[in-house]
Design a protein around this motif. Structure first.
Motif, PDB file in Angstrom:
ATOM      1  N   PHE A   1      -1.179-104.041 -23.988  1.00 27.26           N
ATOM      2  CA  PHE A   1      -0.635-102.868 -23.642  1.00 27.26           C
ATOM      3  C   PHE A   1      -1.238-100.956 -23.205  1.00 27.26           C
ATOM      4  O   PHE A   1      -1.827-100.436 -22.206  1.00 27.26           O
ATOM      5  CB  PHE A   1       0.411-101.645 -23.748  1.00 27.26           C
TER       6      PHE A   1
ATOM      7  N   ALA B   1       2.786 -99.266 -17.782  1.00 23.86           N
ATOM      8  CA  ALA B   1       2.762-100.004 -18.701  1.00 23.86           C
ATOM      9  C   ALA B   1       3.901 -99.777 -18.729  1.00 23.86           C
ATOM     10  O   ALA B   1       4.267-100.254 -20.358  1.00 23.86           O
ATOM     11  CB  ALA B   1       1.770 -99.336 -19.248  1.00 23.86           C
ATOM     12  N   TYR B   2       3.748 -98.614 -18.938  1.00 23.73           N
ATOM     13  CA  TYR B   2       5.395 -97.570 -19.628  1.00 23.73           C
ATOM     14  C   TYR B   2       6.506 -98.717 -18.783  1.00 23.73           C
ATOM     15  O   TYR B   2       7.359 -99.142 -20.343  1.00 23.73           O
ATOM     16  CB  TYR B   2       5.520 -96.999 -19.357  1.00 23.73           C
TER      17      TYR B   2
ATOM     18  N   ALA C   1       6.781-102.490 -20.289  1.00 27.04           N
ATOM     19  CA  ALA C   1       7.046-102.619 -21.520  1.00 27.04           C
ATOM     20  C   ALA C   1       8.335-102.266 -21.577  1.00 27.04           C
ATOM     21  O   ALA C   1       8.993-103.055 -22.343  1.00 27.04           O
ATOM     22  CB  ALA C   1       6.555-101.501 -22.195  1.00 27.04           C
TER      23      ALA C   1
ATOM     24  N   GLY D   1       4.220-100.323 -27.890  1.00 27.98           N
ATOM     25  CA  GLY D   1       3.020 -99.953 -27.076  1.00 27.98           C
ATOM     26  C   GLY D   1       3.120 -98.894 -27.005  1.00 27.98           C
ATOM     27  O   GLY D   1       2.873 -98.258 -26.187  1.00 27.98           O
TER      28      GLY D   1
ATOM     29  N   LEU E   1       0.681 -95.815 -25.281  1.00 27.91           N
ATOM     30  CA  LEU E   1       0.726 -95.548 -24.580  1.00 27.91           C
ATOM     31  C   LEU E   1       0.647 -93.355 -24.441  1.00 27.91           C
ATOM     32  O   LEU E   1       0.137 -92.800 -23.520  1.00 27.91           O
ATOM     33  CB  LEU E   1       1.714 -95.413 -23.227  1.00 27.91           C
TER      34      LEU E   1
END
Length: 586
Positions: free
Chosen positions: A133, A145-146, A149, A182, A186
Motif C-alpha cells: 500500500f 490506497a486508502y 485498504a 497500511g 499512508l
C-alpha cells in the motif's frame, strides 16, 4: 532563524515575502548634508527595525516559486484529523482483540497456542501489507490506497463477526491486518505531502497520537464489549467506526499525492475527486465567459498531463520497501526504532498475564490498566511535535539557515539528523530507566499505583522517542514517504512479533525484574547507533541523493535515445511508404 520571541514576526515576514519578492530589508538612508538629524526616538525606531530585519529569519532572498502546499491551514488540519482517525483504527484492531481470546478459545474449541497464532499472523501481515500500500500510494495517490485498504478491512470485519470456525478466523484476521495496517504508512505520507519540514513535527505528532492511542484504548473497549455484548460485538464495533471513516474520507478528503495533484493546485482525475471538488470544478466550468473557461480547462489539462508523464502506473513493488531499508542511514534509524518499539510492545503484551497473576484482575480490569499508557502516549505525541518544530527553528537559526514555510526547504545542506535527534536523549534516558524499574516493581508485587505511574512515563518517553525517529524516517526519504514509513513498519513489526512471541518465556525463565532489565539494557547498549547517525547520516544521505540524481539522468537520457530512435524509425517507414506509393502511381 528566529527565536521563540520573534517567531511571530518571522511568520509575518513570510506572509509579506511573496509581495516584496526578493526584497532586502534595507538600512535607512543617511540624512543629506545640511539637513537636520532626525530625533532620537526616530533613530531608536530605525535601530529596532534593523534588529528585527536581522532577526526575521534573515530574509536576504525570498522564494517566489509556487508554495509547497496550496491547502489552507484549516484544510491541512482537517486532512490530518482524518488520517489520524485512520491511524487509530489500525492498532486498535490488533489490541481490541485481546479480551476476545478466551471466549474465542471456548467457542471454537481450540487450544491457546492456536488462538495465539492469530496474533502472530496478524503482526506478520501488519509488517508486509504496508510494503504494497505504501508503494501504491506513492505511485497512484493516497485516496485510492486508502479506499482499497479500508474496503478490504470492512469485508474482513464483517466476516469475523459472522464466522464460526478457526480456519475462517485465521484467514480473516490476516485480511483484517492487510486492510488496516497500511493506514499508518499512508498517514505519514499525507503529512509529508502537505507540510514542510519546519512544521511537520506537529502534524506527525497528531498522527502518532492516533497510532499509539489504539494500543492503549483498544483493550479497554474490547474488554467492555466482550464482557457485556460478547466477542462478536468487537468486530461489529470495528465495522461501524471503519464504515463511518470510509464514507467520510471518500466524500470529503482531497487527494494529496504530489505526483497526482502537485502541491494541491492541480485537480486530480475525475474518478479521484471528492464531491466538494467536483461541485467546485463544475461551478468553475459553468461560470465566466467561454474563452476564460476554455483557457482554464486547457491549463488544467496541461498540468494533469505533465504530472501524468512523471508517474507510471504499475503493480506495487514490495521490494522497494526492502531497498529503502537497506540504505545505511535508514537502516540505523529503523533498527533502533524497532528495538524501542519491541521493548514498549513487550510491556503491553505481557500486561494481561502479569496483572492477572499479581493482582488477580479480570479482563475488564486489565483493559482499564492500559489507560496510563494511552494518556502518556497521547501527551507525548503532542508535546514532541511542538518540540520537533521548535528544535528545527533553533538549529536553523544557529547555522543561518532561512526557513521557508510557504515553499518548503531543500534539506540538502541542513542537518536534519541533528534537528531531530538532539531532543531524544533525555526521553530515552528517563524512559528506559522506567522500563528497568517497572520489572523490579512487578517482581516485588508493589502497590498497583506504582506500575501504573511507570506505565504513564514509559508511554510518554519511550513512545516519544519512537515518534521522533518515525518523523526522521520521513525526512530522510521525502520523495517516497509512505514507502519509507512502510519500511519502518516492516522492521518494527517483524522484530515486535519476535519479541512478543518470547516475552512470556523470558519472564518465566529470567523473572520479571531481570527480564525488563535485559530489555532496557539492550536499548541502552544500542544507543550509540544514534550517534553514528548523527556523524555519518548526512554523508550517507548526500551520497544517496547524488546516486539517485545520476540514475534519474541516465534514465532520462535512455528515454530520449529511445524516443529519437523511434522517431527515426517512423521517418524511415514514412519514406518507404511514400516510395511505394510513388511506384504504384507510376
Amino acid at each position: 532563524m528566529a527565536s521563540d520571541n520573534s517567531s511571530g514576526d518571522a511568520e509575518k515576514a513570510e506572509e509579506v515575502g511573496a509581495s516584496i519578492q526578493g526584497a532586502v530589508l534595507e538600512p535607512a538612508i543617511a540624512p543629506a548634508h545640511g539637513i537636520s538629524q532626525t530625533c532620537s526616538s526616530h533613530s531608536e525606531e530605525t535601530e529596532a527595525a534593523h534588529d528585527d530585519a536581522r532577526d526575521l529569519e534573515q530574509l536576504a532572498v525570498v522564494s517566489t516559486g509556487p508554495v509547497y502546499s496550496a491547502f489552507s491551514t484549516a484544510q491541512k488540519r482537517f486532512i490530518v484529523v482524518m488520517v489520524t482517525w485512520a491511524a487509530f483504527i489500525s492498532p486498535t484492531s490488533a489490541n481490541i482483540y485481546f479480551p476476545a481470546l478466551n471466549p474465542l478459545e471456548v467457542d471454537l474449541n481450540v487450544s491457546t497456542t492456536l488462538i495465539n497464532l492469530t496474533l502472530t499472523s496478524y503482526m506478520v501481515f501488519q509488517g508486509l501489507a504496508p510494503t504494497v500500500f505504501g508503494d501504491l500510494a506513492d505511485m497512484a495517490g493516497r485516496r485510492p490506497a486508502y479506499i482499497i485498504a479500508f474496503t478490504i478491512y470492512l469485508g474482513a470485519n464483517i466476516g469475523l463477526a459472522l464466522q464460526n470456525s478457526y480456519a475462517a478466523l485465521f484467514v480473516l484476521r490476516c485480511m483484517q491486518s492487510t486492510g488496516s495496517s497500511g493506514a499508518i504508512a499512508l498517514g505519514f505520507g499525507v503529512v509529508a505531502d502537505i507540510s514542510t519540514s519546519s512544521e511537520r513535527g506537529s502534524y506527525m505528532g497528531m498522527v502518532g497520537a492516533g497510532t499509539m492511542m489504539g494500543p492503549a484504548l483498544g483493550p479497554v473497549i474490547g474488554g467492555i464489549l466482550a464482557q457485556f455484548l460478547g466477542w462478536r460485538s468487537i468486530f461489529w464495533f470495528l465495522v461501524i467506526i471503519a464504515g463511518c471513516f470510509l464514507v467520510s474520507f471518500a466524500l470529503t478528503v482531497p487527494e494529496t499525492g504530489r505526483n497526482v495533484v502537485g502541491n494541491g493546485s492541480v485537480p486530480p482525475q475525475g474518478w479521484n475527486m471528492t464531491v466538494l471538488e467536483w461541485l467546485q470544478l463544475h461551478k468553475q466550468e459553468t461560470s465566466g465567459n467561454g474563452l476564460s473557461r476554455s483557457h482554464t480547462a486547457e491549463g488544467r489539462r496541461l498540468a494533469q498531463a505533465e504530472l501524468a508523464r512523471t508517474r507510471k502506473l504499475r503493480w506495487p513493488n514490495p521490494l522497494k520497501t526492502i531497498h529503502i531499508a537497506m540504505e545505511k542511514d535508514m537502516a540505523v534509524v529503523l533498527i533502533y526504532n524497532a528495538l524501542i518499539y519491541t521493548a514498549f510492545y513487550d510491556i503491553m503484551a505481557s500486561l494481561p498475564k502479569l496483572f492477572q497473576d499479581i493482582y488477580h484482575f479480570n479482563d475488564l480490569q486489565i483493559g482499564l490498566c492500559y489507560l496510563p499508557f494511552g494518556c502518556g502516549c497521547a501527551l507525548a505525541s503532542f508535546i514532541n511535535g511542538k518540540m520537533l518544530d521548535h528544535n528545527f527553528r533553533r538549529v536553523a537559526k544557529q547555522i543561518g539557515f532561512t526557513i521557508d514555510r510557504k515553499h518548503g526547504n531543500d534539506l540538502r545542506h541542513f542537518p536534519i539528523e541533528r534537528a531531530r535527534l538532539e531532543i531524544i536523549w533525555p526521553l530515552l534516558g528517563f524512559g528506559l530507566a522506567c522500563v528497568l524499574c517497572y520489572g523490579w516493581v512487578l517482581e516485588k508485587n508493589a502497590n498497583l499505583a506504582v506500575p501504573l505511574v511507570l506505565q504513564f512515563f514509559i508511554g510518554l518517553c519511550v513512545n516519544g522517542a519512537f515518534n521522533i525517529l518515525s518523523t526522521l524516517v520521513v525526512d530522510l526519504y521525502p520523495q517516497s514517504p509512505s514507502t519509507a514509513t512502510a519500511a519502518n513498519n516492516l522492521v518494527r513489526c517483524f522484530m515486535g512479533a519476535a519479541g512478543t512471541g518470547i516475552i512470556n518465556i523470558m519472564i518465566d525463565n529470567m523473572g520479571r525484574g531481570w527480564c525488563f532489565t535485559f530489555l532496557a539494557l539492550v536499548c541502552i547498549a544500542a544507543m550509540p547507533m544514534l550517534l553514528v547517525e548523527l556523524k555519518w547520516g548526512p554523508i550517507w544521505r548526500e551520497d544517496r541523493r547524488v546516486r539517485m540524481e545520476k540514475y534519474a539522468e541516465e534514465k532520462k537520457r535512455a528515454e530520449e535515445r529511445a524516443a529519437s530512435s523511434e522517431s527515426g524509425t517512423d521517418g524511415e517507414m514514412t519514406g518507404q511508404s511514400a516510395n511505394e506509393a510513388a511506384k504504384e502511381k507510376v
